[in-house]
Motif scaffolding. Sequence first.
Motif, PDB file in Angstrom:
ATOM      1  N   UNK A 199      14.947 -12.992  62.739  1.00 31.47           N
ATOM      2  CA  UNK A 199      14.189 -14.188  62.346  1.00 31.47           C
ATOM      3  C   UNK A 199      14.538 -15.361  63.246  1.00 31.47           C
ATOM      4  N   UNK A 200      15.822 -15.507  63.573  1.00 31.26           N
ATOM      5  CA  UNK A 200      16.226 -16.565  64.506  1.00 31.26           C
ATOM      6  C   UNK A 200      15.570 -16.358  65.861  1.00 31.26           C
ATOM      7  N   UNK A 201      15.527 -15.118  66.325  1.00 25.94           N
ATOM      8  CA  UNK A 201      14.882 -14.831  67.612  1.00 25.94           C
ATOM      9  C   UNK A 201      13.391 -15.129  67.542  1.00 25.94           C
ATOM     10  N   UNK A 202      12.774 -14.794  66.425  1.00 27.20           N
ATOM     11  CA  UNK A 202      11.342 -15.058  66.264  1.00 27.20           C
ATOM     12  C   UNK A 202      11.056 -16.555  66.350  1.00 27.20           C
ATOM     13  N   UNK A 203      11.928 -17.354  65.749  1.00 26.09           N
ATOM     14  CA  UNK A 203      11.720 -18.803  65.723  1.00 26.09           C
ATOM     15  C   UNK A 203      12.121 -19.479  67.034  1.00 26.09           C
ATOM     16  N   UNK A 204      12.747 -18.749  67.928  1.00 27.53           N
ATOM     17  CA  UNK A 204      13.266 -19.353  69.169  1.00 27.53           C
ATOM     18  C   UNK A 204      12.181 -19.596  70.206  1.00 27.53           C
ATOM     19  N   UNK A 205      10.986 -19.043  70.004  1.00 25.96           N
ATOM     20  CA  UNK A 205       9.911 -19.202  70.987  1.00 25.96           C
ATOM     21  C   UNK A 205       8.593 -19.383  70.255  1.00 25.96           C
ATOM     22  N   UNK A 206       7.602 -20.041  70.879  1.00 23.47           N
ATOM     23  CA  UNK A 206       6.295 -20.208  70.229  1.00 23.47           C
ATOM     24  C   UNK A 206       5.644 -18.854  69.959  1.00 23.47           C
ATOM     25  N   UNK A 207       5.093 -18.705  68.762  1.00 30.00           N
ATOM     26  CA  UNK A 207       4.444 -17.445  68.386  1.00 30.00           C
ATOM     27  C   UNK A 207       2.992 -17.646  67.966  1.00 30.00           C
ATOM     28  N   UNK A 208       2.510 -18.871  68.045  1.00 27.97           N
ATOM     29  CA  UNK A 208       1.140 -19.128  67.616  1.00 27.97           C
ATOM     30  C   UNK A 208       1.005 -19.462  66.147  1.00 27.97           C
ATOM     31  N   UNK A 209       2.122 -19.657  65.444  1.00 26.03           N
ATOM     32  CA  UNK A 209       2.069 -20.024  64.024  1.00 26.03           C
ATOM     33  C   UNK A 209       1.713 -21.500  63.867  1.00 26.03           C
ATOM     34  N   UNK A 210       1.013 -21.820  62.794  1.00 27.42           N
ATOM     35  CA  UNK A 210       0.745 -23.225  62.522  1.00 27.42           C
ATOM     36  C   UNK A 210       1.966 -23.853  61.853  1.00 27.42           C
ATOM     37  N   UNK A 211       1.890 -25.150  61.597  1.00 24.95           N
ATOM     38  CA  UNK A 211       3.055 -25.878  61.074  1.00 24.95           C
ATOM     39  C   UNK A 211       3.505 -25.321  59.724  1.00 24.95           C
ATOM     40  N   UNK A 212       2.556 -24.969  58.866  1.00 25.43           N
ATOM     41  CA  UNK A 212       2.911 -24.435  57.551  1.00 25.43           C
ATOM     42  C   UNK A 212       3.610 -23.089  57.668  1.00 25.43           C
ATOM     43  N   UNK A 213       3.099 -22.226  58.552  1.00 26.10           N
ATOM     44  CA  UNK A 213       3.716 -20.914  58.743  1.00 26.10           C
ATOM     45  C   UNK A 213       5.122 -21.045  59.326  1.00 26.10           C
ATOM     46  N   UNK A 214       5.283 -21.961  60.286  1.00 24.30           N
ATOM     47  CA  UNK A 214       6.607 -22.178  60.870  1.00 24.30           C
ATOM     48  C   UNK A 214       7.580 -22.693  59.817  1.00 24.30           C
TER      49      UNK A 214
END
Length: 591
Positions: free
Chosen positions: A196-211
């Motif tokens: 999860x930390x790795x997923x959050x470390x780079x842009x993935x195309x999620x909107x603000x609510x998803x992030x």
Amino acid sequence: MSRKLRFTRCTFQNPLRFAVLIVALCLPGKCLLAISCSVVQHHPPSEAERAMLASDYAKAAGLFQADLAGHPGDAEIAAGLVHALLHQQKVQEAADAVKGSLAAVPNSAALITLRGEVELRQGMPWIAAHSANESLKLDPCNPRSHLLLADLERLSSLYASSRKELEIAYKLDREDPEINAEWISTLPLKEKIAATEAYLSAPRGDDAEETRDWRMYLEMLKQKAAGPGKVCHLVSPVTATETPFIKLMSDATHMEAFGLEVKLNSRNARLQIDTGASGLLVTRSVAQRAGLKRFSQTEIGGIGDEGSKAGYTAYADSIRIGNLEFQDCLVSVVDSRNMVGDVDGLIGMDVLSRFLVTLDYPMQKLLLGPLPPRPGETAQALSLMTSEADTDDPGATDEPAGQTGQDKPVAQGAKPGQEPPVAESSASAQAHDSATQSASAHGPYDRYIAPEMKDYTAVYRVGQSLIVPTALNNGNRKLFILDTGAGSTVISPQAAREVAKVRSDAQIQFEGLSGSVNKVYVADEVTFTFGHISRATERVISFDTSKVSKESGMEISGFLGRETLYLLTIRIDYRDGLVWFDYDPHRGYQF
């Protein structure tokens, strides 16, 4: 991360593939056990893809549209455009884009899968299943087809089959953001935190609510890892109970609701019965009176236009429902002193998902009993599923370590084609056997329909939500959430206009955990048909359900509320996604 299906993340694929992979694959009618597939290799992102990764969906859609004009039928560009449109909730435009691309390349497996993703978002999973199977026949190595099947099977409580499809998708393409996101939930706790930390470390195309959801999910995982390691468990010598409903006034219109008297650390709390909510939720004043021990911060949301409210989780040393007592259970606390009406909180029926739940409205009582055991299954440890921290997998069990799927007979799931229709490719008998036999000691398992439940209605499940295919005026099926917490049955304006006249009504107030709904309409009489029940309702409340649809990953056309349900006896098997609706004119009032 919120516990919802995510079908709208962008994926960027290149026709170039490398590293031959052998995967086991079952298609309808036969099993192909040695399919050679190549792992997807991703190229550096284009300008349109960079805009998508940066969550600039409007810019991305424009760039993809321009690229597609020069390359009609290009599946990769079409996927980018469709996902950008879906992120903007432009579902019909996404459907039109897929249709246009398929007109240019009608036998493209990637485009047919993309059509299935849109069909699912449109609230037609039974049609999306056909697209997924059609795509796999054309290209058994398409990772997105396997992902779509995994999502469809999870919706239908086919958890073992879903895991097998997700494993194939992940082996074929570990860089696809959506595949990667869903794979994270299958990992052990420490690996899940790192991923999860790795997923959050780079842009993935999620909107603000998803992030934000992802960050809250990561915080919950870390708190779980650092926490006291308590497990909510049953301490009573009995495994069944019967307890009466209590009457409550739950909303601004003073509509009568039903609740339960629940003891939290020996202090009584009046909790409204709510199949539309998750877990146990109480107000701050109730938590303080009961001496609940604060554990972690959280946010609590629901129906309404005012957004989420601050809250926290806390441990209860003891929770008693009827003559069942549980210890060391997490409870959610909304950080306000009172709720609307005389309600101390909510009890989502999903907390009782280890039991067969019976809501007997004519006799005004709750009955809890054991679920039918799967063939060869030993007795399961009973608990309250009071929070996300209890389990990430609804198909998991609490079997003792060392007892594997190979140690006992296979529990057969529902076959495709039963209501509601589900994907077929991995749900053949052989695929069910393979998926279940490969399950770990704690599952997951596929839906099991016990002989005594053959007349139950199969429903879809997303998190706590039981989603019931419902015909309107005997017409097309739509998806409605079973919501005993809502006094009124609700229909979206879009669905209502297909079958009735709709007009605005400023006099009606509708209020949920997230405040009042701003724009409320009224639809003339609508007949709702679900299970074996048909109920005509006059002046049906109507408001925008797009937020719920986004969170669910598919179009939700409304909620079946108490005014539709209060004459019924409802039995719920959360484990297998099965509900029995019964109306007996000799018990209670008549329709």
